[in-house]
Design an enzyme around this catalytic site. Structure first.
Site, PDB file in Angstrom:
ATOM      1  CE  LYS A  52     -40.319 -16.327  32.164  1.00 55.63           C
ATOM      2  NZ  LYS A  52     -40.678 -15.006  31.632  1.00 55.63           N
ATOM      3  CD  GLU A 110     -25.567 -16.958  26.602  1.00 55.24           C
ATOM      4  OE1 GLU A 110     -24.883 -16.193  27.315  1.00 55.24           O
ATOM      5  OE2 GLU A 110     -26.374 -16.573  25.751  1.00 55.24           O
ATOM      6  CB  CYS A 150     -24.804 -12.207  27.429  1.00 55.73           C
ATOM      7  SG  CYS A 150     -25.170 -13.063  25.914  1.00 55.73           S
ATOM      8  CD  GLU A 177     -23.947  -9.005  32.228  1.00 57.57           C
ATOM      9  OE1 GLU A 177     -24.646  -9.555  33.105  1.00 57.57           O
ATOM     10  OE2 GLU A 177     -23.819  -9.439  31.068  1.00 57.57           O
TER      11      GLU A 177
HETATM   12  P1  ADP Z   1     -33.277  -9.524  33.578  1.00 56.85           P
HETATM   13  O1  ADP Z   1     -33.006  -9.187  35.024  1.00 56.85           O
HETATM   14  O2  ADP Z   1     -32.374  -8.821  32.666  1.00 56.85           O
HETATM   15  O3  ADP Z   1     -34.704  -9.474  33.191  1.00 56.85           O
HETATM   16  P2  ADP Z   1     -33.367 -12.285  34.144  1.00 56.85           P
HETATM   17  O4  ADP Z   1     -32.252 -13.249  34.187  1.00 56.85           O
HETATM   18  O5  ADP Z   1     -34.028 -11.949  35.419  1.00 56.85           O
HETATM   19  O6  ADP Z   1     -32.814 -11.021  33.410  1.00 56.85           O
HETATM   20  O7  ADP Z   1     -34.485 -12.786  33.138  1.00 56.85           O
HETATM   21  C1  ADP Z   1     -34.270 -13.755  32.146  1.00 56.85           C
HETATM   22  C2  ADP Z   1     -35.466 -14.668  32.122  1.00 56.85           C
HETATM   23  O8  ADP Z   1     -35.530 -15.380  33.360  1.00 56.85           O
HETATM   24  C3  ADP Z   1     -36.803 -13.971  31.977  1.00 56.85           C
HETATM   25  O9  ADP Z   1     -37.630 -14.726  31.119  1.00 56.85           O
HETATM   26  C4  ADP Z   1     -37.329 -13.953  33.395  1.00 56.85           C
HETATM   27  O10 ADP Z   1     -38.745 -13.876  33.471  1.00 56.85           O
HETATM   28  C5  ADP Z   1     -36.844 -15.293  33.898  1.00 56.85           C
HETATM   29  N1  ADP Z   1     -36.777 -15.396  35.357  1.00 56.85           N
HETATM   30  C6  ADP Z   1     -36.561 -14.406  36.258  1.00 56.85           C
HETATM   31  N2  ADP Z   1     -36.572 -14.908  37.515  1.00 56.85           N
HETATM   32  C7  ADP Z   1     -36.792 -16.242  37.407  1.00 56.85           C
HETATM   33  C8  ADP Z   1     -36.895 -17.324  38.336  1.00 56.85           C
HETATM   34  N3  ADP Z   1     -36.801 -17.139  39.651  1.00 56.85           N
HETATM   35  N4  ADP Z   1     -37.113 -18.561  37.860  1.00 56.85           N
HETATM   36  C9  ADP Z   1     -37.203 -18.779  36.530  1.00 56.85           C
HETATM   37  N5  ADP Z   1     -37.125 -17.811  35.606  1.00 56.85           N
HETATM   38  C10 ADP Z   1     -36.916 -16.555  36.022  1.00 56.85           C
END
Ligand code: ADP
Length: 471
Positions: free
Chosen positions: A160, A236, A272, A371
């Protein structure tokens, strides 16, 4: 955009670049069930490792062929300066696929020291269906770190991409088919975190999940894994990486200035391992500030499509508001703005924050420990090596640290004393593909990226005990 589609919005100017369907939870379930069948059919896992290697090397060739397209897609979707994509992300992604392809038939198990009547050995086997959830800051580079070892070791991967940046990974999925990787081995499922990502995190078919993103989301994924099938999770996540500059650090000359500026401002600091905390020996503080400010003034803030641009827009307005609020709050508390600090106009619809360096930040200000994920660095003074190490370790993260000294004792004391998964000395570097990458503390755990160690994320160890007769 509808409730079941995602607009891919250009960070550069706010235009809609594409509209892409969101993969629903039900579709995720269909994909992973189907992937389990593809794995069981052995159409991929049953190939000789050399044959998997050959297919992945063809994929790398096709990525080379479509280099310009891939660079454009990542630059457009992430607002990444095009030069960064053409010189960093895309060559790095291709090299990564090649590295793991070449390693496919060079992995060994181990034989235990048993009595002669026994043969006991270990071997690593793929999980079957595995998943990756990716961030938006290095879309294809992160995808390649996962695709390479996951596929080379025989898994079927469901990936994804981040909501904002799915197009390069979708393109690579089509190249995988062209390369002869069987249908269903690599699936790219675009969508949102709460729908598509959450479905993958709790999916019963997924045996291992590798996540790169924020610490808050990593925590949620870990909970989802615990509450579903206890899939193995590798995380990570965030960082607040220090660069410790000793009194002799100026001897590195421009390498020091370029290294610190790159660490803090590459990808607009949305990285990161961003080196956002510059810890400098008090004797050279003022001189280093002056040199960094002069260097930052030479970094062009501009449109990502301009090859002269070093610092592009931040990913979206929410991020820009958050970054500026953190800066304004530190300034209100007494911090001094050495450079940057206020938004600049580049293109309407985009949010551009220039390289920002803060000095004299009051102790305890959140900007020193949280961060920011934007082009903002702080400078703090230290007087002794022990103090520097304590300051480096004073945050909840532990991803990367840089050390700038030519004194081996100071360098090694920091390399040993700083709690981080990756330390670079005399450079800002995550190392090349041969060097493992992963965080300590709340930056992550569960497995390294890059190097042969990456295969541990995507394979599980089996011990085989054979009682031999007549020996
Ligand atoms: P940012 O806030 O910078 O977008 P995230 O950690 O939220 O960073 O996003 C990193 C990835 O995690 C993206 O692909 C996002 O769609 C996915 N993501 C966000 N929320 C969830 C969740 N509850 N479960 C699984 N994946 C998630």
């Amino acid at each position: 955009m509808t409730s079941d589609s995602l607009d891919i919005v250009s960070p550069a100017d706010g235009t809609v670049l594409a509209t892409i369907p969101i993969t629903s939870a039900a579709q995720v379930a269909e994909h992973t069930a189907d992937a389990a069948q593809v794995f069981a059919s052995r159409v991929w896992s049953g190939l000789a490792p050399r044959e998997r290697a050959a297919a992945l090397l063809r994929l790398a060739e096709l990525m080379e062929r479509d280099f310009e397209t891939l660079a454009r897609l990542d630059s457009e979707d992430a607002g990444k300066p095009i030069t960064e994509a053409t010189e960093g992300d895309i060559p790095g992604a291709i090299e990564s696929i090649r590295y793991f392809a070449e390693a496919a038939d060079k992995l060994y198990g181990a034989v235990a020291s048993t009595p002669g009547a026994v043969l006991a050995f270990t071997q690593r086997e793929p999980f079957g269906v595995v998943a990756a959830i990716l961030p938006w800051n290095y879309p294809l580079a992160m995808a390649a770190w996962k695709i390479g070892p996951a596929l080379a070791s025989g898994n079927c991967l469901v990936l994804k991409p981040a909501d904002a940046t799915p197009r390069s990974a979708l393109h690579v999925a089509s190249l995988a088919l062209e390369a002869g990787i069987p249908e269903g081995v690599l699936r790219v499922l675009p969508g949102t975190g709460p729908i598509t990502g959450a479905a993958l995190a709790s999916d019963p078919h997924v045996g291992a999940l590798s996540f790169t993103g924020s610490t808050a989301t990593g925590r949620r994924i870990l909970v989802a894994a615990a509450e579903s099938n206890l899939k193995r999770v590798s995380l990570e996540m965030g960082g607040k990486s220090p660069h410790v500059v000793f009194a002799d650090g100026l001897a590195f000359g421009d390498d020091l200035i370029d290294g610190l500026l790159t660490a803090a401002f590459v990808t607009s600091g949305q990285n990161c391992t961003a080196g956002t905390r510059i810890l400098v020996h008090e004797s050279i503080h003022d001189e280093l500030v002056a040199r960094l400010v002069a260097g930052a003034a030479k970094l062009n803030v501009g449109a990502p499509s301009d090859p002269e641009t070093s610092v592009g827009p931040v990913i979206n307005s929410v991020a820009a508001d958050r970054i500026l609020a953190a800066v304004n709050s530190a300034v209100a508390a007494g911090a001094n703005v050495a450079c940057g600090g206020a938004e600049v106009d580049v293109l309407p619809g985009g949010r551009y924050i220039p390289p920002t360096i803060l000095t004299h930040v009051p102790e305890g200000d959140p900007i020193l420990t949280t961060e920011i994920f934007g082009p903002v660095a702080t400078m703090q003074r230290f007087s002794t090596r022990e103090e520097a190490i304590a300051m480096a370790n004073s945050v909840e993260y532990g991803l990367h640290a840089g050390v700038w000294t030519k004194n081996i004792d100071d360098a090694m004391a920091c390399a040993r004393g700083i709690e981080a998964g990756v330390i670079s000395v005399g450079a800002y570097s995550e190392g090349d593909l041969t060097s493992p990458f992963g965080g300590w503390k709340q930056s992550g755990f569960g497995g390294a990226e890059k190097s042969l160690r990456a295969f541990d994320q995507w394979t599980r160890e089996k011990a085989v005990w054979v009682q031999l007769q007549g020996q």
